[in-house]
Design an enzyme around this catalytic site. Structure first.
Site, short mmCIF file in Angstrom:
data_model
loop_
_atom_site.label_atom_id
_atom_site.label_comp_id
_atom_site.label_asym_id
_atom_site.label_seq_id
_atom_site.Cartn_x
_atom_site.Cartn_y
_atom_site.Cartn_z
N ASP A 1 12.93 3.68 -4.50
CA ASP A 1 12.03 2.36 -4.54
C ASP A 1 12.70 1.19 -4.83
O ASP A 1 12.35 0.09 -5.45
CB ASP A 1 11.11 2.51 -5.80
N GLY B 1 0.75 -1.33 -0.09
CA GLY B 1 -0.02 0.01 0.09
C GLY B 1 0.94 1.42 0.02
O GLY B 1 0.12 2.36 -0.15
#
Length: 690
Positions: free
Chosen positions: A307, A183
């Site tokens: 990321d 999420g």
């Protein structure tokens, strides 16, 4: 809410005893996501081997419905296969015949609502003492009786109204089952894992992976310690650090190892503006399996801002290093370095570059355990071309460690991302709702040309710290890997080929045309005294795959494929003709509206429908579908949720102007594709269509 269909009377006449694991032959069962508690994605079985692999043939196949699929790893227990399809529809099948024994549908489409926007299917299951465990996109952990698929218990692991969701498998640890969630790419989410009693579903403990607001107090000493490595008001952005995929249970030390994710958002200048290591982002964290207490951690990317999460495989092994046996963790995260850690205390043993191109760091300093970063890696000078890119040098597809060859078989990608700050860096906030929100700005128009993405399968020696062999592959994404005691490595590919290689040399020994890309991991097991290999075929790609024609969401065949020596089954002839691009000649493209649509699409839709509308099979190619021909039809889907029962999320907050903009953008791109095809037709055939 729940639908159970028990088929073929299996509750009374099971094909085998599904209430126990056989264990009589090493590797007879595939009982965990990675095969067994080592999570090596390896089997010692050698009935099928490099000397007879040419005799491997299809035993049976089973067609699956049109759904988001293609990533799930089955389990095989006492001759019964268990696997999830799409959003956690659990199937049980006779492994020898392909007979469907039972099916359980947890009605995720009816329960997930806004969480359908995550766009990812479930990747795996867990098994323990006659029980199958699965997570669901809406955040439930469900326990099913392995004999008949009846529900034993269910636990809601997240707030149904928040933006957490589950796509990864659960893990079993000493009578408990543990699950994480995702999420952080979509909203302000704080990561945690939760452990439950495997028999009752009662919560045993929870461990947060990043600290919350200090004013609320800390859940543990570990969170208080971690808070000292963050700056600013990070909790307002969520923090991230979600454990959406890899874990491993270490039976010897009774520990669970967590692989943690990126921040929410990615850009450290937003969530921790004065820097800091930001524990426990991009880390392996060791916890006591009974209590959830923190033991040690190793952080692959302090102050993570690209990321480069560490959610990829955590594999347990014993290696001889410097003449001494060492119990180790093998880990190849997104960032392009291969890590070997001591399981006892987390000491870094080695960290070496396995990707061809790494620009964010020169090396990992073994004395400190920290990376030596490129001076502009944090894109302070306008922008930075980061290799690996956000997809990672090792994406989610599993690697495999062979306990026979002592090599790791690693699916590797080469790609880049242009990192820059958004123009509103100082005032940046998460966009409302559940939307991809990285905190990364648009790439400038003048970046130097870069090579197209590529990929290969490599054999990596974790002791010698070198690449032993490699096999070039098509495109950027390919399948997960299985290795076996028969000196075999098996991997599916985007081209539709399932291939077997000699584990020691990389020589290609066998292949099978699956008629569709194969991203999931093959597994192998014994049933009726014979060794079988099973894989779920179907391509859930995001964006361009490197093929002349992408796999179509509607026309691709999703199947369970099972192989055995001297198997004589065959697949029907393939029907892969592409659907035509559609257009409404009466529509006059308004460029201003089309630009609104382009921004809306890349904010909400590209994760499934593909960057620049090039769908890789995860969802329909909107340029070829009739729904996006006019605003009324598209609004029924987006605003009213007409296709929620088929997995398409609702965007009830989307204004009419954005729906209209999408119509203009999609039609503009469809016309460009039609014109490009016409030019190719004039120039002559450019390749074989898929």
């Amino acid at each position: 809410m729940f639908v159970l269909s028990a088929l073929t009377g299996c509750a009374d006449e099971p094909a085998a005893d599904a209430g126990r694991a056989s264990g009589s032959v090493a590797g007879a069962d595939w009982s965990s996501f990675g095969g067994d508690s080592s999570e090596n994605h390896y089997s010692p079985l050698e009935q099928i081997n490099d000397g007879n692999i040419a005799r491997l043939g299809l035993a049976w196949s089973y067609d699956l419905p049109v759904t988001m699929n293609g990533l799930a790893t089955p389990l095989a227990i006492d001759g019964i296969l268990y696997f999830p399809v799409g959003h956690s529809v659990i199937h049980a099948m006779d492994a020898q015949t392909g007979e469907l024994l039972w099916q359980y549908d947890p009605d995720v489409y009816g329960a997930a609502r806004h969480k359908l926007r995550a766009g990812w299917p479930i990747r795996g299951l867990a098994y323990w003492e006659g029980t199958i465990f699965a997570g669901t996109l809406d955040g439930r952990l469900i326990a099913l009786d392995a004999r008949d698929g009846s529900l034993k218990w269910t636990a809601m692991t997240v707030d149904p109204e928040d933006y957490r969701y589950i796509t990864g498998p659960p893990w079993i640890m000493n009578g408990k089952v543990i699950i994480g969630h995702g999420g952080a790419d979509y909203s302000p989410v704080r990561g945690y894992v939760t452990a439950y009693d495997a028999r009752t579903g009662e919560q045993a403990w929870r461990f947060h992976t990043v600290p919350g607001n200090p004013a609320d107090g800390f859940e543990s000493e570990a969170m208080e310690m971690a808070a000292g490595t963050w700056t600013g008001e990070w909790w307002k952005f969520g923090g991230g650090g979600t454990v959406w995929h890899a874990m491993a249970y270490d039976e010897k030390y009774n520990r669970i190892y967590l692989g943690t994710g990126n921040a929410s958002p990615w850009n450290q200048k937003i969530f921790s503006p004065q820097g800091g290591d930001n524990l426990f982002l991009a880390s392996i964290v060791a916890l006591d399996a009974d209590t959830g207490e923190y033991i040690w951690h190793y952080q692959t990317n302090p102050g993570e801002t690209w990321d480069y999460n560490s959610n990829m495989d955590i594999e347990l092994a014993e290696l001889e290093i410097d003449g001494q046996p060492r119990e180790v963790i093998l880990h190849a995260p997104k960032n392009g370095f291969f890590y070997v850690l001591d399981r006892k205390d987390g000491t870094l043993i080695s960290a070496d570059q396995f990707a061809n191109t790494v620009t964010w760091a020169e090396r990992i300093d073994l004395a400190t355990g920290r990376p030596v970063e490129h001076p502009n890696a944090r894109y302070r000078d306008g922008y930075f071309i980061g290799y690996p890119g956000q997809w990672g040098a090792h994406p989610v597809a599993a690697m495999s460690f062979s306990r026979k060859t002592k090599l790791v078989y690693l699916p590797t990608s080469e790609s880049y991302t242009v990192y820059s700050d958004p123009p509103n860096l100082e005032s940046w906030t998460h966009p409302p709702g559940m939307r991809v929100s990285s905190g990364i700005g648009p790439a400038p128009a003048n970046i130097p040309p870069q090579p197209p993405p590529s990929s290969y399968l490599q054999a990596w020696d974790p002791v010698g710290k070198r690449r032993v062999w490699e096999v070039p592959l098509t495109g950027m994404q390919n399948g997960a890997v299985l290795s076996t005691g028969g000196n075999l490595v098996l991997q599916g590919q985007v081209t539709g080929e399932l291939s077997a290689y000699a584990a020691d040399t990389g020589k290609k020994l066998w292949s099978f045309d699956a008629q569709v890309g194969v991203a999931a991991q093959p597994i192998t097991y014994l049933a009726g005294g014979k060794q079988y290999i099973t894989v779920l075929a179907g391509w859930r790609g995001t964006g361009a795959s490197g093929l002349a024609q992408e796999w179509n969401y509607y026309t691709q065949k999703r199947r369970v494929l099972t192989f055995v020596l001297d198997g004589e089954a065959s697949l029907p002839a393939a029907e892969n003709a592409p659907l035509p691009y559609l257009d409404d000649p009466s529509l006059v493209i308004d460029e201003a509206k089309a630009e609104i649509g382009r921004e809306v699409f890349h904010r909400n839709c590209h994760v499934c429908h593909g960057p620049r509308l090039i769908s890789g099979g995860a969802a329909p190619d909107l340029r070829r579908g009739g729904t996006a021909l006019n605003a009324e039809a598209l609004g029924a889907v987006l605003q009213q949720g007409a296709l929620v029962p088929r997995g398409m999320p609702q965007f009830e907050e989307m204004p009419d102007s954005e729906v209209e903009g999408l119509v203009h953008y999609i039609r503009r791109e469809a016309r460009a594709a039609i014109a490009a095809d016409a030019d190719k037709a004039v120039a002559g055939p450019a390749g074989e269509s898929k």
